[in-house]
Scaffold this active site. Structure first.
Site, PDB file in Angstrom:
ATOM      1  N   ASP A 117      -5.351   9.901  13.332  1.00 44.32           N
ATOM      2  CA  ASP A 117      -5.709   9.457  11.889  1.00 44.32           C
ATOM      3  C   ASP A 117      -6.210   8.167  12.096  1.00 44.32           C
ATOM      4  OD1 ASP A 117      -6.306   9.937   9.268  1.00 44.32           O
ATOM      5  OD2 ASP A 117      -4.180   9.586   8.627  1.00 44.32           O
ATOM      6  N   PHE A 125       3.537   9.283   3.403  1.00 46.50           N
ATOM      7  CA  PHE A 125       4.695   9.519   2.949  1.00 46.50           C
ATOM      8  C   PHE A 125       5.632   8.247   2.588  1.00 46.50           C
ATOM      9  CE2 PHE A 125       3.505  13.050   5.671  1.00 46.50           C
ATOM     10  CZ  PHE A 125       3.671  14.113   4.658  1.00 46.50           C
ATOM     11  N   VAL A 183       4.413   1.026   1.328  1.00 45.89           N
ATOM     12  CA  VAL A 183       4.856  -0.205   2.204  1.00 45.89           C
ATOM     13  C   VAL A 183       4.892  -1.579   1.510  1.00 45.89           C
ATOM     14  CG1 VAL A 183       3.586  -1.567   4.301  1.00 45.89           C
ATOM     15  CG2 VAL A 183       3.182   1.005   3.931  1.00 45.89           C
ATOM     16  N   GLY A 225       0.754  -1.105  -0.005  1.00 41.83           N
ATOM     17  CA  GLY A 225       0.101   0.199   0.225  1.00 41.83           C
ATOM     18  C   GLY A 225       0.782   1.171   0.035  1.00 41.83           C
TER      19      GLY A 225
END
Ligand SMILES: *[C@@H]1O[C@H](CO)[C@@H](O)[C@H](O)[C@H]1NC(C)=O
Ligand SMILES: *[C@@H]1O[C@H](CO)[C@@H](O)[C@H](O)[C@H]1NC(C)=O
Ligand SMILES: *[C@@H]1O[C@H](CO)[C@@H](O)[C@H](O)[C@H]1NC(C)=O
Ligand SMILES: *[C@@H]1O[C@H](CO)[C@@H](O)[C@H](O)[C@H]1NC(C)=O
Ligand SMILES: *[C@@H]1O[C@H](CO)[C@@H](O)[C@H](O)[C@H]1NC(C)=O
Length: 946
Positions: free
Chosen positions: A728, A610, A613, A606
């Site tokens: 988040d 920033f 992964v 993904g």
């Protein structure tokens, strides 16, 4: 006589009547001032709140509300707290006689008019508005100013602003309060020279640098510099001790360094001192804790050492390096002596953080023990700056003191000669001065490379082996003295060093490694859960040509250090030893390259935050997830996030939070290694299951996920030793294991919650659709903003709809507001339940409870939302009732963190083709093998919070 008096009276009355008549016709008020007031009224959206009479032009004569005059001129406007909104007339400074203006706590917005030239202005209260711009000449010519308050205005938000030099001309200024208004840059020098200044409040800005020397001797009483964004203030706080009128000093949430000055005893009026959340070191001076007026002392989250003072007032001190956990208890004599030594070298931060607790033999960096007594001090090339404390003379089991390659000054203390077991005193390459005391012949003393020790000084030097020798003579080699004073080998130092150091180094490495392995093997037998507290693998030491892997074992005492040592770890140049506390691994980039097949596109899991992964597989089959920051986006912000993420993950361990397994900082590479969560993000299973050919999640699984997330968040908010705000939380940050248990991930945006429950003004982060309204509007955040996001996640679990979808019809675009309305009746609620769910009566009952909880969590006002503990309490019985999942399986979640880390490390190293086990060396020069590593399992399970 009488008649005369009455005649005079009559005359006066007549005069008065005439004057009154004139004023009634012309009005009392200067008409230019009136024009400005009229502009002021017209600029408002809600002028009716002023209750100024319409049509009147005489505020002074008719005594309008909120306006006060001096003669015909307007002197004061006092409209605090009226709910006024709108902008101010830009020529407000034409109210020449204005002396006091109170506009605080309204909703004024737009550009502040300049106050330039308001030479009668004494008091200006402008705080708590929405002014967004401050003109550069605002402070010019305010010669009478006594109070200026601009707190809590979003002034010049994008660029920030600085206090102009002109303010120094306001020589009467007493109160300057500018918290939360986007000040940037250093603290101006001139503030320290303003001799009337008593109150300086500059909290929550973006200020940095040191407190200027001009503040020395200042008469300030209140000084608030706390919670600066970014790096904050740094440098020492020594100057505080000279400001003896201080009553409140708030310096928390900055980067101040060094010890508390003992001279602070002179600040006898001090009532509140907040130093928490800095990088302060040293022992708490007694004449601080004994200050007569002190009521509150906050020292948490620093690297303070020594005993915890016992005091009667409010005192917080967690997350330091104190030797005891109970106030009032003294440190052991060995620890006291070592702390004196540390004081002599000005408490290097890294050691101050690592040397905590009352047992130097528990693996303190640079300390080795034998028979549980300190036998070796091994801190060569450690940038130690200061003097050698005579207290080392009390550590009577010392055999080796290796402090070569530092910046030690002063003389070698006489007390060291009393050390009966001392064999080696290596002080070469420092700045020490002669004379050296006389040591016995058994001691090898090395002082070469200290410029002040020259041949001419040899008279004052010890005879025999340890004799300081002329530069270039043989005794300057590490082995020089052992074979007698006449070892006049003709080899150069370099050759000697090579011949002797290499075998010794390898020998120590191998012996060390073997004993470490044996030790752990034995330890493992005793308890399957025991592993070393923390191992730092340092893959790349710039001073090391062969790029050997170094392992340093770091103490993990229960009251271990606060904060991570990333600062030094990341800057590369300052230190070549990267140590962070809390059980972390630095892994070489090469290992991670191999694991991800050189970051192959097919391994991408993904993107976001920033970085990309990647999935990776280590040599031993362990699956990992590697987050790689892209070189192109390594802005300061991304670096900050990277650091924030590691700092948080190292401190926070919980089975419902994704664990960090290691990280890498090499060149431009910034890599984070996480446990791998095979089923990926919750968002895939909730919103994309059709495209991805996945099974939709059953209600049972959703309930379990909700509870897992609630538990993880509860831990983050209140059960971890500090409070954290995620900022988040959303389904793409909730990851699932193979059995669909959830862990919360991506702490990149986490910002340490403030000590209290107060909100922190922060830069807006997070994702639209999940943002709590107060956070979106004001940028102020509390844990309740996370609760809001959690509520939205619950709504998504119920509906299968994403928080925000531009493609949905207008009324249902924002899930949070639409759902709030839809949950009001049973029928409406049924209509919004995810159609992939099998809604039995029993399921509906449980869905209704969750819908209610979701609404509660996403309540508009933060104070109406419950905390996460409440959500856990609602969810836990539901999960229980709804066919409970087997709790035993929980331990199989992801990687077993209790596997001895060294084993994992070995496996990973072996996976790195370039390194084999024999080149894994114990870093003899910088680390030490603990005699007794603290139990990792203990700290893990206790951190787990259950
Ligand atoms: C100045 O600040 C102090 C401390 O906050 C406060 O008590 C005092 O009322 C202020 N003075 C004025 C005139 O506002
Ligand atoms: C505080 O204590 C230190 C040492 O204990 C002493 O040198 C210093 O003078 C004291 N300062 C004051 C202001 O009492
Ligand atoms: C100590 O803290 C408590 C709780 O925060 C507060 O109520 C109390 O007034 C404080 N005491 C002093 C002496 O400041
Ligand atoms: C150094 O030695 C002297 C005399 O042996 C002793 O009085 C003194 O306390 C020692 N100093 C320290 C700091 O141990
Ligand atoms: C070494 O110490 C001296 C004297 O204290 C100081 O002036 C100098 O800056 C120090 N050098 C380093 C590299 O720390």
């Amino acid at each position: 006589m009488r008649a005369w008096t009455s005649r005079l009276l009559l005359l006066l009355l007549l005069l008065c009547a005439i004057l009154c008549f004139i004023s009634a016709v012309l009005g009392d008020t200067d008409q230019n001032d009136m024009a400005i007031l009229d502009e002021f009224r017209k600029g408002l959206d809600n002028p009716e709140l002023l209750q100024w009479p319409a049509g009147s032009t005489d505020p002074c004569g008719e005594k309008w509300k909120h306006v006060f005059c001096a003669g015909s001129r307007v002197a004061q406007i006092q409209v605090a707290n009226l709910g006024l909104s709108g902008s101010l007339p830009q020529d407000l400074n034409k109210l020449q006689m204005l002396s006091n203006v109170g506009l605080q706590r309204n909703k004024f917005s737009g550009k502040l008019p300049t106050f330039s030239g308001l030479s009668n202005l004494q008091y200006a209260y402008l705080s708590g508005n929405q002014f967004d711009t401050i003109p550069s000449d605002f402070f010019v010519g305010l010669t009478e100013l006594q109070v200026m308050s601009l707190d809590e205005n979003p002034l010049n938000q994008s660029t920030g602003w600085t206090l102009p030099q002109e303010l120094e001309n306001s020589a009467q200024l007493m109160n300057l309060t500018l918290s939360t208004c986007n000040l940037v840059g250093p603290l101006p020098d001139f503030l320290g020279r303003m001799s009337s200044l008593r109150v300086l409040e500059l909290s929550y800005n973006n200020l940095s640098g040191e407190i200027p020397a001009t503040f020395s001797g200042s008469s300030l009483q209140i000084l608030w510099l706390n919670n600066q964004d970014g790096l904050g203030f740094n440098g020492s706080i020594d100057v505080i001790a000279s400001m003896t009128a201080l009553t409140q000093v708030w310096l928390h949430g900055n980067g101040f360094t060094g010890p508390i000055p003992s001279g602070i005893g002179a600040c006898t009026s001090l009532t509140q001192l907040s130093l928490n959340g800095n990088q302060l070191v040293g022992i708490i001076p007694e004449n601080l804790t004994a200050l007569p007026e002190l009521q509150s002392l906050k020292l948490d989250n620093n690297a303070f050492m020594g005993p915890i003072p016992k005091v009667k007032y409010n005192f917080t001190y967690s997350q330091n390096s104190f030797c005891q956990s109970t106030p009032g208890l003294p440190c052991s004599p060995e620890v006291t002596a070592l702390l004196d030594f540390l004081q002599g070298v000005n408490y290097p931060l890294k050691l101050a953080k690592l040397w905590s607790g009352n047992d130097p033999c528990s693996g303190w960096l640079g300390i080795s023990c034998s028979a549980n007594k300190v036998s070796v001090i091994n801190l060569p090339n450690y940038q130690l700056d200061g003097t050698i404390s005579p207290s080392l003379g009390q550590l009577d089991s010392l055999t080796d003191i290796k402090l070569d390659g530092n910046n030690l000054t002063g003389t070698i203390p006489q007390n060291l000669t009393s050390l009966k077991s001392l064999k080696m005193l290596n002080l070469s390459s420092n700045n020490l001065s002669p004379p050296a005391p006389k040591f016995s012949n058994d001691v090898t003393v090395l002082v070469h490379g200290n410029p002040l020790f020259t041949t001419s000084n040899s008279s004052g030097s010890p005879s025999g082996n340890g004799s300081p020798s002329p530069p270039g003579s043989s005794s300057s080699s590490p082995s020089g003295g052992r074979s007698g004073s006449n070892t006049s080998s003709k080899n150069s130092n370099k050759v000697n060093v090579l011949i002797i150091a290499v075998p010794v180094g390898v020998g120590v490495s191998i012996i060390g490694l073997v004993s470490l392995l044996l030790f752990w093997r034995q330890k493992r037998k005793e308890s399957a859960f025991t592993a070393p507290s923390s191992i730092v693998i340092h893959p790349k030491d710039p001073s090391d040509e062969d790029n050997m892997v170094k392992i340093v074992v770091v103490n993990n005492a229960s009251n271990s250090t606060a904060g991570s040592d990333l600062q030094t770890g990341m800057d590369g140049g300052a230190s070549n030893l990267h140590v962070i506390d809390g059980g972390n691994l630095v892994i070489s980039v090469q290992v991670l390259r191999n694991a991800t097949r050189n970051f192959a596109p097919e391994n991408v899991l993904g993107k976001g935050g920033f970085g990309v992964v990647y999935r990776g597989e280590l040599h031993d089959g362990t699956m990992i997830a590697v987050k790689r920051m892209e070189a192109a986006v390594l802005s300061n912000k991304a670096l900050d996030e990277f650091q924030a993420e590691i700092a948080v993950l190292t401190k926070v361990r919980h089975r419902n939070l994704v664990s960090i397994l290691g990280y890498s900082v090499e060149g431009n590479e910034r890599l984070l290694v996480y446990e791998y969560m095979p089923q990926g993000a919750l968002s895939r299973h909730l919103f994309q299951w059709k495209q991805l050919n996945l099974e939709p999640l059953s209600w049972k699984k959703r309930l379990n996920i909700a509870l897992d997330v609630a538990r993880g968040m509860e831990y983050l908010h209140s059960l971890a030793h500090q409070s954290f705000i995620h900022r988040d939380l959303k389904p793409s940050n909730i990851l699932l294991s193979d059995d669909y248990r959830a862990k919360v991930a991506d702490f990149g945006l986490v910002k340490l919650a403030p000590d209290g429950k107060n909100s922190v003004a922060t830069r807006l982060a997070g994702t639209f659709g999940y943002l709590a309204p107060e956070y979106a509007v004001t940028g102020k955040i509390t844990t309740k903003a996370d609760v809001f996001s959690f509520g939205v996640v619950l709504m998504e679990l119920v509906t299968g709809l994403a928080a925000l979808d531009e493609d949905r019809p207008e009324e249902s675009r924002y899930l949070a507001s639409w759902f709030y309305y839809m949950k009001t009746s049973k029928e409406k609620l049924k209509a919004v339940i995810d159609s992939s769910l099998d809604v039995t009566d029993e399921a509906f009952e449980s869905i209704s409870v969750i819908a209610e909880l979701a609404g509660h969590c996403a309540a508009r006002e933060p104070h109406q939302r419950p905390d996460m503990g409440y959500a856990v309490n609602v969810l836990a019985p539901l999960v229980e009732k709804w066919k409970p999942m087997n709790d035993d399986q929980e331990e199989s979640l992801g990687i077993d963190l209790r596997q001895p880390l060294l084993q994992m490390v070995k496996g990973w190293q072996a996976a790195d083709g370039t390194t084999n086990v024999s080149s894994v060396s114990l870093d003899d020069s910088k680390g030490s093998i603990p005699a007794r590593p603290a139990g990792f399992a203990e700290s893990f399970t206790s951190a787990d919070g259950r």
